[in-house]
Design a protein around this motif. Structure first.
Motif, short mmCIF file in Angstrom:
data_model
loop_
_atom_site.label_atom_id
_atom_site.label_comp_id
_atom_site.label_asym_id
_atom_site.label_seq_id
_atom_site.Cartn_x
_atom_site.Cartn_y
_atom_site.Cartn_z
N ASP A 253 0.85 -1.19 0.00
CA ASP A 253 0.00 0.00 0.00
C ASP A 253 0.89 1.24 0.00
OD1 ASP A 253 -1.98 -1.86 0.34
OD2 ASP A 253 -2.31 -1.42 2.45
N PHE A 254 0.35 2.35 -0.47
CA PHE A 254 1.08 3.61 -0.38
C PHE A 254 0.11 4.76 -0.25
CE2 PHE A 254 0.65 2.79 -4.92
CZ PHE A 254 0.34 4.02 -5.49
N PHE A 255 0.65 5.91 0.08
CA PHE A 255 -0.15 7.11 0.33
C PHE A 255 0.45 8.27 -0.44
CE2 PHE A 255 -1.12 10.91 2.88
CZ PHE A 255 -2.49 10.81 2.94
N VAL A 256 -0.41 9.05 -1.08
CA VAL A 256 0.04 10.25 -1.80
C VAL A 256 -0.48 11.46 -1.03
CG1 VAL A 256 0.02 11.51 -3.98
CG2 VAL A 256 -0.08 9.01 -4.00
N PRO A 257 0.41 12.21 -0.36
CA PRO A 257 -0.04 13.40 0.39
C PRO A 257 -0.70 14.41 -0.55
CG PRO A 257 2.24 12.84 0.91
CD PRO A 257 1.84 11.99 -0.25
N ALA A 258 -1.63 15.17 -0.02
CA ALA A 258 -2.36 16.15 -0.83
C ALA A 258 -1.40 17.13 -1.50
CB ALA A 258 -3.37 16.89 0.04
N ALA A 259 -0.33 17.51 -0.81
CA ALA A 259 0.64 18.46 -1.37
C ALA A 259 1.40 17.88 -2.54
CB ALA A 259 1.61 18.91 -0.29
N ASP B 208 -12.80 15.54 -11.18
CA ASP B 208 -13.24 16.87 -10.74
C ASP B 208 -12.83 17.14 -9.29
OD1 ASP B 208 -14.38 17.22 -13.23
OD2 ASP B 208 -16.41 16.68 -12.57
N THR B 209 -13.06 16.18 -8.41
CA THR B 209 -12.75 16.37 -6.99
C THR B 209 -11.25 16.50 -6.76
OG1 THR B 209 -14.72 15.10 -6.42
CG2 THR B 209 -13.08 15.42 -4.68
N LEU B 210 -10.46 15.63 -7.40
CA LEU B 210 -9.00 15.71 -7.25
C LEU B 210 -8.46 17.03 -7.77
CD1 LEU B 210 -7.89 12.08 -8.11
CD2 LEU B 210 -7.19 13.36 -6.09
N ASN B 211 -8.89 17.45 -8.95
CA ASN B 211 -8.38 18.71 -9.51
C ASN B 211 -8.81 19.91 -8.68
OD1 ASN B 211 -6.81 17.67 -11.61
ND2 ASN B 211 -8.58 17.48 -12.95
N ASP B 212 -10.03 19.91 -8.13
CA ASP B 212 -10.45 20.98 -7.23
C ASP B 212 -9.57 21.01 -5.98
OD1 ASP B 212 -12.46 21.75 -8.95
OD2 ASP B 212 -14.06 20.73 -7.84
N MET B 213 -9.29 19.83 -5.45
CA MET B 213 -8.45 19.72 -4.25
C MET B 213 -7.03 20.22 -4.54
SD MET B 213 -8.04 16.28 -2.07
CE MET B 213 -6.70 16.04 -0.97
N ILE B 214 -6.50 19.87 -5.71
CA ILE B 214 -5.15 20.29 -6.11
C ILE B 214 -5.10 21.81 -6.27
CG2 ILE B 214 -3.46 20.19 -7.99
CD1 ILE B 214 -4.45 17.21 -8.35
N ASN B 215 -6.09 22.37 -6.94
CA ASN B 215 -6.15 23.83 -7.13
C ASN B 215 -6.26 24.56 -5.79
OD1 ASN B 215 -5.96 23.58 -9.90
ND2 ASN B 215 -8.18 23.58 -10.19
N LYS B 216 -7.04 23.99 -4.87
CA LYS B 216 -7.21 24.60 -3.54
C LYS B 216 -5.87 24.55 -2.78
CE LYS B 216 -9.83 24.03 0.72
NZ LYS B 216 -10.76 23.18 1.45
N THR B 217 -5.17 23.42 -2.86
CA THR B 217 -3.87 23.27 -2.19
C THR B 217 -2.85 24.25 -2.75
OG1 THR B 217 -4.35 20.94 -1.80
CG2 THR B 217 -2.07 21.63 -1.57
N THR C 171 -3.49 27.12 -4.27
CA THR C 171 -3.89 28.48 -3.90
C THR C 171 -3.48 28.79 -2.47
OG1 THR C 171 -5.77 28.30 -5.40
CG2 THR C 171 -5.85 30.07 -3.79
N GLU C 172 -3.69 27.82 -1.57
CA GLU C 172 -3.31 28.02 -0.17
C GLU C 172 -1.79 28.10 -0.02
OE1 GLU C 172 -5.15 24.85 1.98
OE2 GLU C 172 -7.14 25.74 1.81
#
Length: 191
Positions: free
Chosen positions: A120-126, A176-185, A187-188
């Protein structure tokens, strides 16, 4: 009736020829078996060599103890990972080249990839960079838009990982959800 009798006689007389040279036939079968074994061994050595060449890839991150609530979940297949933008350059280091069943979970912390029969692996939001629909990734080609491809950064390398949901209609929501999350990250992070 007399004309039918010779035809029946001819049909009854036809037989296949006896095998007279068993040694030659056995030799060909053994030779073919050895050739197939050699090709298989060479393919396996090539796979191991590719893993050795990619040994500079850092260890894969694991999911945090408290990843948060799940925004999306997906059951399906993990088809592999490649160098971003090069859909035939498969990455095999750390088990990323192993196809398997997968359970994806997207949280605010990132993307948790739980695979059966593989690590298993994990990809951090950043580390997430892009999500898109595509038609193929190393060794797997589907219809246009049949594959969810997530681009992420690991060390100094960008990686594309390909997933196929058991329900292909879920792919668009994931993109859509991943790209919104990436754009939000992003921007922040720019503030």
């Amino acid at each position: 009736m007399t004309s039918v009798a010779p035809v029946i006689l001819l049909a009854a007389e036809k037989e296949s020829a006896e095998v007279t040279d068993w040694a030659a036939r056995v030799g060909w079968v053994v030779g073919l078996g050895l050739f197939v074994a050699l090709v298989y061994w060479l393919m396996r050595e090539g796979w191991k060599w590719r893993g050795t060449l990619q040994s500079d890839l850092p260890a894969l991150p694991t999911a945090p103890d408290e990843p948060g609530t799940a925004r999306l979940t997906l059951s399906g297949r993990y088809h592999g990972s490649t160098t971003a933008g090069q859909w035939l350059d498969r990455i095999v280091a750390h088990g990323l080249g192993t196809r398997s069943r997968v359970e994806l979970t997207l949280t605010d912390a990132g993307l948790d990839v739980a695979r059966s029969g593989a690590a298993d692996f994990f990809v951090p939001a950043a580390a997430l960079r892009e999500a898109r629909l595509d038609k193929g990734i190393a060794g797997k080609v589907l219809t246009e838009g049949g594959l969810l491809v997530v681009t992420w950064a690991h060390g100094d390398k960008l990686i594309d990982s390909g997933f196929r949901s058991d329900h292909a209609a879920e792919h668009n929501e994931w993109v859509d959800t991943l790209n919104d999350m990436i754009n939000k990250t992003e921007t922040e992070g720019a503030r």
